[in-house]
Structures are given as structure tokens and as C-alpha cells.
Design a protein around this motif. Structure first.
Motif, PDB file in Angstrom:
ATOM      1  N   ARG A   1      10.388  12.605  21.997  1.00 41.81           N
ATOM      2  CA  ARG A   1      11.196  11.399  22.161  1.00 41.81           C
ATOM      3  C   ARG A   1      11.305  10.699  20.809  1.00 41.81           C
ATOM      4  N   MET A   2      12.545  10.253  20.476  1.00 43.18           N
ATOM      5  CA  MET A   2      12.790   9.619  19.186  1.00 43.18           C
ATOM      6  C   MET A   2      13.369   8.210  19.318  1.00 43.18           C
ATOM      7  N   VAL A   3      13.747   7.803  20.525  1.00 39.39           N
ATOM      8  CA  VAL A   3      14.383   6.498  20.729  1.00 39.39           C
ATOM      9  C   VAL A   3      13.706   5.776  21.894  1.00 39.39           C
ATOM     10  N   TRP A   4      13.453   4.476  21.688  1.00 39.10           N
ATOM     11  CA  TRP A   4      12.898   3.628  22.738  1.00 39.10           C
ATOM     12  C   TRP A   4      13.836   2.441  22.950  1.00 39.10           C
ATOM     13  N   TYR A   5      13.943   1.997  24.180  1.00 42.65           N
ATOM     14  CA  TYR A   5      14.907   0.954  24.535  1.00 42.65           C
ATOM     15  C   TYR A   5      14.202  -0.334  24.939  1.00 42.65           C
ATOM     16  N   ALA A   6      14.884  -1.435  24.705  1.00 43.22           N
ATOM     17  CA  ALA A   6      14.320  -2.748  25.013  1.00 43.22           C
ATOM     18  C   ALA A   6      14.018  -2.860  26.507  1.00 43.22           C
ATOM     19  N   ASN A   7      12.769  -3.203  26.807  1.00 44.55           N
ATOM     20  CA  ASN A   7      12.349  -3.308  28.214  1.00 44.55           C
ATOM     21  C   ASN A   7      11.481  -4.532  28.468  1.00 44.55           C
ATOM     22  N   ASP A   8      11.330  -5.382  27.440  1.00 43.95           N
ATOM     23  CA  ASP A   8      10.452  -6.541  27.562  1.00 43.95           C
ATOM     24  C   ASP A   8      11.256  -7.824  27.353  1.00 43.95           C
ATOM     25  N   PRO A   9      11.581  -8.507  28.428  1.00 42.06           N
ATOM     26  CA  PRO A   9      12.414  -9.718  28.285  1.00 42.06           C
ATOM     27  C   PRO A   9      11.733 -10.836  27.519  1.00 42.06           C
ATOM     28  N   THR A  10      10.422 -10.798  27.380  1.00 42.05           N
ATOM     29  CA  THR A  10       9.697 -11.880  26.702  1.00 42.05           C
ATOM     30  C   THR A  10       9.727 -11.760  25.185  1.00 42.05           C
ATOM     31  N   SER A  11      10.144 -10.598  24.642  1.00 44.29           N
ATOM     32  CA  SER A  11      10.095 -10.417  23.185  1.00 44.29           C
ATOM     33  C   SER A  11      11.416  -9.916  22.605  1.00 44.29           C
ATOM     34  N   LEU A  12      12.511 -10.120  23.318  1.00 46.20           N
ATOM     35  CA  LEU A  12      13.806  -9.647  22.819  1.00 46.20           C
ATOM     36  C   LEU A  12      14.177 -10.353  21.527  1.00 46.20           C
ATOM     37  N   ALA A  13      14.698  -9.573  20.580  1.00 41.84           N
ATOM     38  CA  ALA A  13      15.210 -10.159  19.342  1.00 41.84           C
ATOM     39  C   ALA A  13      16.519 -10.881  19.629  1.00 41.84           C
ATOM     40  N   SER A  14      16.924 -11.744  18.728  1.00 44.60           N
ATOM     41  CA  SER A  14      18.168 -12.485  18.881  1.00 44.60           C
ATOM     42  C   SER A  14      19.341 -11.527  19.033  1.00 44.60           C
ATOM     43  N   GLY A  15      20.117 -11.705  20.082  1.00 43.52           N
ATOM     44  CA  GLY A  15      21.274 -10.851  20.328  1.00 43.52           C
ATOM     45  C   GLY A  15      20.958  -9.547  21.041  1.00 43.52           C
ATOM     46  N   MET A  16      19.677  -9.254  21.277  1.00 44.65           N
ATOM     47  CA  MET A  16      19.276  -8.003  21.946  1.00 44.65           C
ATOM     48  C   MET A  16      19.214  -8.201  23.447  1.00 44.65           C
ATOM     49  N   LYS A  17      19.683  -7.213  24.171  1.00 42.37           N
ATOM     50  CA  LYS A  17      19.641  -7.239  25.632  1.00 42.37           C
ATOM     51  C   LYS A  17      18.723  -6.131  26.136  1.00 42.37           C
ATOM     52  N   LEU A  18      18.220  -6.300  27.347  1.00 41.95           N
ATOM     53  CA  LEU A  18      17.447  -5.230  27.972  1.00 41.95           C
ATOM     54  C   LEU A  18      18.301  -3.969  28.040  1.00 41.95           C
ATOM     55  N   GLY A  19      17.706  -2.844  27.651  1.00 38.75           N
ATOM     56  CA  GLY A  19      18.431  -1.580  27.635  1.00 38.75           C
ATOM     57  C   GLY A  19      19.010  -1.226  26.286  1.00 38.75           C
ATOM     58  N   ASP A  20      19.073  -2.200  25.370  1.00 38.36           N
ATOM     59  CA  ASP A  20      19.542  -1.904  24.022  1.00 38.36           C
ATOM     60  C   ASP A  20      18.487  -1.084  23.277  1.00 38.36           C
ATOM     61  N   THR A  21      18.912  -0.360  22.254  1.00 34.12           N
ATOM     62  CA  THR A  21      17.968   0.371  21.426  1.00 34.12           C
ATOM     63  C   THR A  21      17.008  -0.596  20.754  1.00 34.12           C
ATOM     64  N   SER A  22      15.714  -0.281  20.823  1.00 26.11           N
ATOM     65  CA  SER A  22      14.680  -1.144  20.244  1.00 26.11           C
ATOM     66  C   SER A  22      14.002  -0.495  19.039  1.00 26.11           C
TER      67      SER A  22
ATOM     68  N   PHE B   1       5.405   7.462  15.421  1.00 27.50           N
ATOM     69  CA  PHE B   1       5.747   8.874  15.231  1.00 27.50           C
ATOM     70  C   PHE B   1       6.491   9.369  16.463  1.00 27.50           C
ATOM     71  N   PRO B   2       7.126  10.527  16.386  1.00 23.39           N
ATOM     72  CA  PRO B   2       7.780  11.080  17.583  1.00 23.39           C
ATOM     73  C   PRO B   2       6.771  11.308  18.703  1.00 23.39           C
ATOM     74  N   ALA B   3       7.184  11.003  19.912  1.00 26.59           N
ATOM     75  CA  ALA B   3       6.301  11.154  21.071  1.00 26.59           C
ATOM     76  C   ALA B   3       6.498  12.521  21.708  1.00 26.59           C
ATOM     77  N   LEU B   4       5.419  13.251  21.895  1.00 29.48           N
ATOM     78  CA  LEU B   4       5.475  14.500  22.652  1.00 29.48           C
ATOM     79  C   LEU B   4       5.514  14.131  24.135  1.00 29.48           C
ATOM     80  N   ILE B   5       6.619  14.419  24.782  1.00 27.50           N
ATOM     81  CA  ILE B   5       6.861  13.903  26.134  1.00 27.50           C
ATOM     82  C   ILE B   5       6.860  14.981  27.214  1.00 27.50           C
ATOM     83  N   LYS B   6       6.532  16.216  26.869  1.00 30.42           N
ATOM     84  CA  LYS B   6       6.622  17.278  27.881  1.00 30.42           C
ATOM     85  C   LYS B   6       5.619  17.090  29.016  1.00 30.42           C
ATOM     86  N   PHE B   7       4.597  16.255  28.809  1.00 29.25           N
ATOM     87  CA  PHE B   7       3.606  16.031  29.862  1.00 29.25           C
ATOM     88  C   PHE B   7       3.815  14.699  30.581  1.00 29.25           C
ATOM     89  N   ALA B   8       4.935  14.041  30.371  1.00 30.15           N
ATOM     90  CA  ALA B   8       5.161  12.705  30.933  1.00 30.15           C
ATOM     91  C   ALA B   8       5.115  12.717  32.454  1.00 30.15           C
TER      92      ALA B   8
END
Length: 558
Positions: free
Chosen positions: A348-369, A409-416
């Protein structure tokens, strides 16, 4: 079925360590039933329970912390993450010694498994099981005894050979040669192959005929018996109904994590969503330490942490990050993500915004974080994006050492396992895949190459690479006879099996552990020596012996 481990029989003949430990809690257990173990094992229920108990130690290794440490740490493909407390397994420093409890836990657990197998073989002939049932159970028992001896002798070298049950502590022991251990291993497996003939349907992780053939293929290759390895690998490929899944990423989807239903899984160690059917609480103090919450733990070991980055927190979907392992720079560089689906299917190389308490200005839930990049990213590009970028130069120094704090670092996700009940739940129901069909193709390729047939070797490799090809890239993924070298095979195995508890044994088997750890692992390079191809015999096992002068420690260890 997830129930083959439900019977763990507490008796001295079953759970005592095989002769090298002083008394333990297991040896002091009292039978609170009026039925003795000798009487119980002569019943059908008792015999089945005894055979089931032979499987239990598979769960201390596959999907567990110590099994991953002894197979992934200190290799060319994995470096220590920032939260690991076991850096000496990675860097081969002088702290890696015989007093490390992980070695003792493996030694004790596998010898207990061997003792359970020996006990079962002694009671099986007089059990009331039918002749056909006895044959099948004997095949399972002999496979498991061989399986445990394989792990022990490849890990520790010359070790005590026991073929009879041990019912009391022993104060003397001798180390049998690795050749003698393998004579028993191959004898057991050949018998198992006969006794399990026609048993091909997986039942909750029980041993089958193709599972025996797969282990034989791996071990024949280990012992440089290449003709035999090729024969057994071909047997698994051609004689049964296994098929490579067309989508490498789907292979690891949690919906396909039941090994009995996955088309390319030849054998697996099973786990259950119900933790009462897993292994938690079934061992002594060492077991509690090394097994903790039960279930499969692989899903937490290879994940990064982005605490403090805006808009993100770990959750059930992204996984609980223990930050134990991070990929080496070598591992990242051997994937061509423009052609090979195994990169995106593994990491995995991309993580998305999932925390409404720490969103950056202009960032919405689901946006790239957060984004990880394998290539350098310019300052201008970073400024143009609202999310955080960690590029290769942020993650690694020029010499391949990770930058501090080794969290990103990149996350090894095959065991998720996103089906866990909460984000901090450790136990996973995911089965641990021990033999996959793709390994049989790569065993056949390596054996063919060693037998001088590089064209045949390439044809086996190309089956695996065809499945791994992205749409439209099948031709570009094909290799030629001239590409077949041992280093290419090892690179291909890294791409296919990263994290699957094979790497240390692969490097040792090919004589490449020292060379490749030195070349690609900057933690291991300063310290690794030839003697590190063996692990130290647990110190307590030597200390209790009266013949210490005959039972010597492996060279290089205290």
C-alpha cells in the motif's frame, strides 16, 4: 472447519519437552479424571484428540512473531521498523545469543510436537480406529514429525533425534547429524505419501497427499536432490486441482483467506474468528509472551505509522501498525510496478483522510492524506499537493539505512484483515498459507536450472509471471532461458513470496544468506558471519545436561 486443534491433551507423554528441559509446569499437571492417558488413548476419541494435538505447534511459527523473526529478519528483503524491540535478529549483533527466549520457545514447542507425534504413533496400532482411518492418521502424524524436524534442523543444525515418546526429563543428550535427521524426515514423508494416497480434499488444515508432495518438493530442493524436487513439484502442479488465481491481489483478499477454499493454497495453518479455537493461553509463560492474543498476527507486523499527519489515524481498514518490519531498498527496486501486479497486490502506498478531528484546512474525509513514493519528488511538486509525501529519499539514506524514526514506508498488506471487530484487535482469522501452487512452479524452475535445462526453468517461471502481469503486459513479463540464474530466481521468489516466512530458509538453502544480507541489508552487513547460518541452541537446554562436554553449543554463540 476450524476445529482440528480443539483437543489439547494435558499429559506428561504429550506435552513434556523432548528430554532437554528440567521439570516444567506441563510435567507437573495432574490428571483430574479417573481415566488415565493410557486408557484414553486406546479409545477412538482419545486417539483422535491425540492426533489433533500433533498439529498445535504449527501455530507457534506460522502467523506468529517468532516465526516471522526467524524467517524475515536479517534477510535481504526486510529491515527493522521503528517500533521493533528485536533489532538483534536483524543486525546479527552480539546480543543475538542462546539466552534469547524466542529460540527456547521454538525448541520447546517443536520438540513437544515431535513428542506428541511419537506418542500418537505408539498408540495408533492398538486404537479402535478402522484400518483406513489409521492409515490417514499415520500419514498426518509422520508429515508433522518431519515438518517439525525440518524447522529444527535447518534452524539449529545437528539436534537430538527422538523417535520414541519421552515421559520424563532426561539429563543427557547427544546431537545427531543433520544427515540423520533428514533420513528420518524423508522416510516419514515417503510413508505419509503412501498412507494419504487419495486424500486430496482439505479439511480445516489437515494434511493431504498433495501437502506431503509439496513438502517433499521443498525439502528435496533444500537437500540439492533436484530430480526428485522437480518430480514432486510437477506432481503437485499436474496431478491435483490447484489453480493459480488470476488476480494476485485477490489471492490475499480476506474473503479468500480460508485456505480450504483458495484454489492455489496446497496447505495452510488454520486460524479461527473465534479465539477460543486458536492458541491463546495454551502454553506456559513463554507461550503467553510469544503468542499473546492468539490468532494470526502477520497483519500487524509490516505496517507503517503516520501519527501526527493531518487527517489520518489507523483504523480497522488500514490496520493496527506495530511497525516491526519495513521493506529494504533492494526489495522496492526489484518490482516494476508498471508491469508487475504483485507490487500493488502486496504493498500500500496511499492513505486517505479518516480522522475528522485532525483534518487539514480544505481537506475532507476520503481525500488523500499520505503518499509514499518509490522515486524522488521535487519540492515544487510537494508544494502543489495538499497531502504529505514521503519519497524514497525521505525513507532511506544513500546507503540504504532507513531514516529515523523508521515509521514511514510502504505497507505490506497481503496479510490484512479488515474484518476484525475493532482497530486494536490483534487476533486475525486469516489462515497462514504454508504451500502455494506458485512455489511449486518456482521450485520446478530452480530444480530445472540446476539440472541444466534453463529453457524449461524459464517456462515454469513464465507461468508465475503471466499471472503477475498487469493487463497488456504479459509479453513484457516473460523471461528467457538466458535470464535463469540463482539470483534471478531469488529475486522472483522475493516478488512472489515477500513476508511469507520463506526468505531466511531460501537464502540459507542457496548459500546466499551472507552475500545478499551483506549486499542489501545495511543493518546486517557489519556483523553477519558464516556461523549465522545456524541459530544458537537455547542455553537452558545445555545447562541442564550432565554431559555438557559432549553436547556443544553452535560455533560463534555463548
Amino acid at each position: 472447519m476450524k476445529k482440528i486443534f480443539r483437543y489439547i491433551i494435558a499429559s506428561i507423554g504429550l506435552t513434556g519437552t523432548l528430554g532437554l528441559n528440567s521439570c516444567s509446569d506441563f510435567l507437573e499437571e495432574t490428571n483430574k479424571n479417573t481415566v488415565t492417558s493410557d486408557q484414553f488413548y486406546k479409545t477412538a476419541e482419545g486417539m483422535e484428540g491425540l492426533v489433533n494435538s500433533c498439529y498445535a505447534p504449527t501455530r507457534i511459527w506460522y502467523g506468529k512473531v517468532i516465526g516471522h523473526l526467524l524467517t524475515e529478519a536479517g534477510t535481504d528483503e526486510m529491515l527493522p521498523g521503528g517500533f521493533t524491540g528485536y533489532t538483534y535478529f536483524h543486525d546479527y549483533s552480539s546480543t543475538l545469543q542462546a539466552t534469547e527466549t524466542g529460540f527456547l520457545f521454538v525448541w520447546k514447542s517443536f520438540y513437544r510436537g515431535i513428542n506428541a507425534c511419537n506418542t500418537a504413533l505408539e498408540y495408533l496400532p492398538t486404537s479402535p480406529l478402522s484400518a483406513s482411518q489409521k492409515a490417514v492418521r499415520e500419514g498426518e502424524i509422520r508429515f508433522l514429525r518431519a515438518f517439525y524436524y525440518y524447522h529444527l534442523t535447518e534452524t539449529f543444525g545437528d539436534i537430538p533425534l527422538r523417535t520414541k515418546s519421552t515421559t520424563a526429563p532426561e539429563t543427557t543428550a547427544l546431537r545427531n547429524s543433520k544427515d540423520d535427521i533428514y533420513k528420518l524426515i524423508f522416510s516419514d514423508l515417503e510413508t505419509a505419501l503412501t498412507q494419504l494416497k487419495g486424500v486430496v480434499t482439505p479439511q480445516g488444515g489437515r494434511i493431504t497427499e498433495p501437502a506431503v508432495a509439496a513438502l517433499l518438493a521443498r525439502l528435496y530442493l533444500t537437500r540439492d536432490k533436484n530430480t526428485e524436487a522437480l518430480t514432486m513439484a510437477d506432481r503437485v502442479i499436474n496431478n491435483y486441482s490447484y489453480k493459480l488465481m488470476s488476480d494476485y491481489k485477490a489471492l490475499w483478499n480476506i474473503s479468500n483467506s480460508d485456505g480450504s477454499k483458495n484454489s492455489e493454497v496446497v496447505w495452510f495453518v488454520n486460524y479461527s474468528e473465534n479465539n477460543n479455537l486458536n492458541d491463546y493461553g495454551r502454553y506456559d509463560d513463554l507461550g503467553y509472551y510469544w503468542l499473546w492474543e492468539g490468532g494470526n498476527h502477520a497483519h500487524v507486523l509490516y505496517l507503517p505509522y503516520f501519527g501526527g499527519d493531518k487527517g489520518w489515524t489507523y483504523d480497522v481498514e488500514t490496520g493496527r501498525p506495530l511497525v516491526q518490519y519495513m521493506p529494504s531498498k533492494y526489495l522496492l527496486n526489484i518490482f516494476d510496478e508498471t508491469k508487475d501486479a504483485r507490487w500493488a497486490g502486496s504493498f500500500r502506498m496511499v492513505w486517505y483522510a479518516n480522522d475528522p478531528t485532525s483534518l487539514a484546512s480544505g481537506m475532507k474525509l476520503g481525500d488523500t492524506s499520505v503518499v509514499i513514493s518509490k522515486t524522488p519528488v521535487s519540492a515544487e511538486y510537494r508544494k502543489s499537493k495538499p497531502y504529505v509525501i514521503y519519497d524514497v529519499n525521505d525513507i532511506y539514506q544513500a546507503d540504504g539505512l532507513p531514516t529515523i524514526p523508521r515509521w514511514h514506508f510502504p505497507a505490506l498488506i497481503k496479510f490484512a484483515d479488515p474484518t476484525r471487530s475493532a482497530r486494536d484487535v490483534i487476533n486475525s482469522k486469516r489462515d497462514a498459507f504454508v504451500f502455494r501452487l506458485s512455489e511449486m512452479y518456482l521450485i520446478a524452475a530452480e530444480a530445472s536450472m540446476k539440472l541444466g535445462d534453463n529453457a524449461k526453468a524459464a517456462s515454469y517461471v513464465n507461468v508465475v509471471r503471466s499471472r503477475a502481469a498487469l493487463p497488456g503486459q504479459a509479453a513484457a513479463m516473460q523471461v528467457k532461458a538466458s535470464d535463469m540464474t540463482l539470483d534471478f530466481i531469488l529475486d522472483e521468489r522475493a516478488r512472489e513470496f515477500v513476508g511469507e516466512q520463506l526468505r531466511w530458509f531460501d537464502l540459507k538453502r542457496t548459500g546466499k544468506l551472507i552475500e545478499r544480507a551483506t549486499k542489501y541489508n545495511p543493518f546486517a552487513a557489519p556483523n553477519i558471519k558464516a556461523y549465522h547460518t545456524l541459530r544458537p541452541i537455547p542455553r537452558v537446554e545445555i545447562d541442564v545436561l550432565q554431559n555438557k562436554n559432549e553436547f556443544l553449543q553452535n560455533p560463534g554463540y555463548n
